[in-house]
Design a protein around this motif. Structure first.
Motif, short mmCIF file in Angstrom:
data_model
loop_
_atom_site.label_atom_id
_atom_site.label_comp_id
_atom_site.label_asym_id
_atom_site.label_seq_id
_atom_site.Cartn_x
_atom_site.Cartn_y
_atom_site.Cartn_z
N ALA A 1 4.63 16.21 -11.98
CA ALA A 1 4.75 14.83 -12.45
C ALA A 1 5.58 13.99 -11.48
CB ALA A 1 5.38 14.82 -13.85
N ILE A 2 6.66 14.54 -10.96
CA ILE A 2 7.48 13.82 -9.98
C ILE A 2 6.66 13.51 -8.73
CG2 ILE A 2 9.51 13.98 -8.48
CD1 ILE A 2 10.22 13.54 -11.36
N ALA A 3 5.89 14.50 -8.27
CA ALA A 3 5.07 14.30 -7.07
C ALA A 3 4.05 13.19 -7.28
CB ALA A 3 4.37 15.61 -6.71
N VAL A 4 3.39 13.19 -8.43
CA VAL A 4 2.39 12.16 -8.71
C VAL A 4 3.03 10.78 -8.77
CG1 VAL A 4 0.77 11.31 -10.46
CG2 VAL A 4 0.84 13.75 -9.91
N ILE A 5 4.20 10.69 -9.39
CA ILE A 5 4.89 9.40 -9.49
C ILE A 5 5.22 8.85 -8.11
CG2 ILE A 5 7.05 8.32 -10.24
CD1 ILE A 5 6.99 10.17 -12.68
N PHE A 6 5.73 9.71 -7.21
CA PHE A 6 6.09 9.24 -5.87
C PHE A 6 4.86 8.99 -5.00
CE2 PHE A 6 10.31 10.52 -7.06
CZ PHE A 6 11.15 9.73 -6.28
N ALA A 7 3.74 9.62 -5.31
CA ALA A 7 2.53 9.43 -4.51
C ALA A 7 1.74 8.21 -4.92
CB ALA A 7 1.65 10.68 -4.60
N LEU A 8 1.93 7.75 -6.16
CA LEU A 8 1.12 6.64 -6.67
C LEU A 8 1.16 5.38 -5.80
CD1 LEU A 8 1.66 6.86 -10.56
CD2 LEU A 8 -0.47 7.15 -9.29
N PRO A 9 2.33 4.92 -5.33
CA PRO A 9 2.33 3.69 -4.52
C PRO A 9 1.49 3.80 -3.24
CG PRO A 9 4.55 4.22 -5.26
CD PRO A 9 3.70 5.41 -5.55
N GLN A 10 1.31 5.01 -2.71
CA GLN A 10 0.59 5.18 -1.44
C GLN A 10 -0.88 5.49 -1.64
OE1 GLN A 10 2.65 7.87 1.29
NE2 GLN A 10 4.51 7.67 0.05
N LEU A 11 -1.27 5.87 -2.85
CA LEU A 11 -2.66 6.26 -3.07
C LEU A 11 -3.63 5.11 -2.83
CD1 LEU A 11 -2.37 8.53 -6.27
CD2 LEU A 11 -2.76 9.23 -3.89
N GLY A 12 -3.28 3.92 -3.24
CA GLY A 12 -4.19 2.78 -3.07
C GLY A 12 -4.17 2.22 -1.67
N GLN A 13 -3.18 2.55 -0.85
CA GLN A 13 -3.04 1.99 0.49
C GLN A 13 -3.53 2.95 1.58
OE1 GLN A 13 1.09 1.00 0.89
NE2 GLN A 13 1.14 -0.28 -0.95
N ASN A 14 -3.89 4.16 1.22
CA ASN A 14 -4.27 5.17 2.21
C ASN A 14 -5.74 5.51 2.03
OD1 ASN A 14 -4.47 7.93 3.54
ND2 ASN A 14 -2.30 7.42 3.92
N SER A 15 -6.39 5.75 3.17
CA SER A 15 -7.83 6.07 3.13
C SER A 15 -8.08 7.52 2.74
CB SER A 15 -8.47 5.78 4.50
OG SER A 15 -7.79 6.53 5.52
#
Length: 362
Positions: free
Chosen positions: A17-31
């Motif tokens: 859950a911590i990993a997903v929370i920190f990854a969320l901001p970058q998911l929409g900006q990365n190909s």
């Protein structure tokens, strides 16, 4: 084994859950969102894997749990080494998940990146240590509270037992005086008194260590005492019982009515040539049990107050009620009756023996 498995599952869910929370901001900006997510999982799962080791290090520190400052300083020195281990572990997991090459572990790149990210890694390390120390402190606090509560309970038990033991010699001494006064004048009556006294002592011994008994059991004890007094006073002593049947199975302090009745006889009835009467009542009143001992004797002396004129029976009984029913849940009053005589009134929470207790004693 089950506990270890349960905590392992909780740990996996937490760090995921911590990993997903920190990854969320970058998911929409990365190909390559999958790569971002797997990289975040590798990083935070690494901390999850290191947690048992960090806790083990904390456990073997040569400082007691109370010396929190030396422990934290030691962790500040251990932190950089742990963060380097974290860097290599995260790189290995990234390679295992296919988002990095295994060859990365052989160079100095991982070490250089560990030093670049030292601040954030130390922040996570200190957070883990801080949460663990807070948990240990809470456990010690709860443990000390339980120990203090246990000590207070043991102290209260010892005090109540001491108060209860004061009543036996006091009651026995007075009863023997009553019997001895009849030995020469009425030997047969004295023998009957001794029989009742034996029953009293047996019941008293049976209730040793028991702080509460049913009202019916308490009245059975009182019956033997009143039998002795009736032999002594004859028709000069009248006893009236007003006991509500629904409270006969209510729990009351053991051996508490007898001192009250004895006090009424010794200080009220016996000082009148024509004797007198005593009324004992027990009734249910607003979820409380109300016990009253009323006599029409000589009454309280002028200027009487509980603090200056209390005797052993009254003082011990009052202290027992204060110990058994703390926080002012019991009321104990001794007052002069307007029609003459004395009234002792006691009220306390009405409670009865649980069915489980009855099964155990059956």
């Amino acid at each position: 084994m089950k506990r270890t498995l349960r905590w392992s599952l909780v740990s996996i869910v937490f760090w995921t859950a911590i990993a997903v929370i920190f990854a969320l901001p970058q998911l929409g900006q990365n190909s390559h969102p999958q790569k971002v997510l797997l990289s975040a999982l590798a990083q935070w799962w690494s901390w999850g894997i290191l947690v048992p080791g960090i806790l083990a290090l904390d456990h073997i520190l040569p400082f007691s749990a109370q010396r929190i400052v030396p422990r934290l300083i030691t962790h500040c020195f251990l932190g950089p080494f742990v963060t380097v281990v974290y860097g290599y572990l995260a790189a290995a997991l990234e390679a295992l998940l296919g988002v990095a090459a295994w060859s990365r572990l052989s160079g100095t790149g991982v070490l250089a990146e560990a030093f670049r990210e030292m601040f954030w890694s130390m922040l996570v390390y200190c957070l883990i240590v801080g949460v663990w120390e807070a948990y240990l402190y809470h456990q010690r606090y709860v443990s000390s509270e339980l120990q203090m509560e246990r000590l207070e309970r043991n102290f209260s038990e010892a005090r109540l037992n001491a108060l209860r033991m004061q009543l036996d010699p006091h009651f026995l001494f007075n009863a023997l005086n009553t019997v001895s006064s009849q030995v020469e004048r009425e030997p047969k009556l004295a023998r009957r008194m001794i029989e009742h006294l034996g029953d009293l002592l047996r019941l008293s011994l049976n209730s040793q260590g028991v702080h509460e008994i049913t009202l019916a059991e308490e009245l059975a004890f009182l019956d033997h005492y009143l039998a002795i007094q009736n032999i002594r006073f004859g028709n000069a002593l009248k006893i009236e019982m007003r006991i509500d049947p629904e409270v006969e199975d209510a729990l009351v302090p053991s051996l508490f009515i007898q001192p009250l009745v004895e006090n009424a006889i010794r200080h009220g009835i016996s000082k009148r040539a024509r004797g007198g009467s005593i009324i004992l009542s027990a009734q249910h009143f607003e979820e409380r049990l109300l016990i009253q001992v009323l006599d029409d004797g000589v009454g309280l002396p002028s200027g009487w107050s509980f603090e200056t004129h209390k005797g052993v029976g009254l003082s011990v009984t009052r202290e027992r009620f204060a110990g058994l029913y703390p926080d002012d849940t019991s009321q104990f009053h001794v007052r002069r009756r307007t029609e003459g005589g004395t009234e002792v009134s006691i009220s306390f929470p009405l409670h009865k023996r649980k069915e489980d207790d009855d099964c155990l004693t059956a």
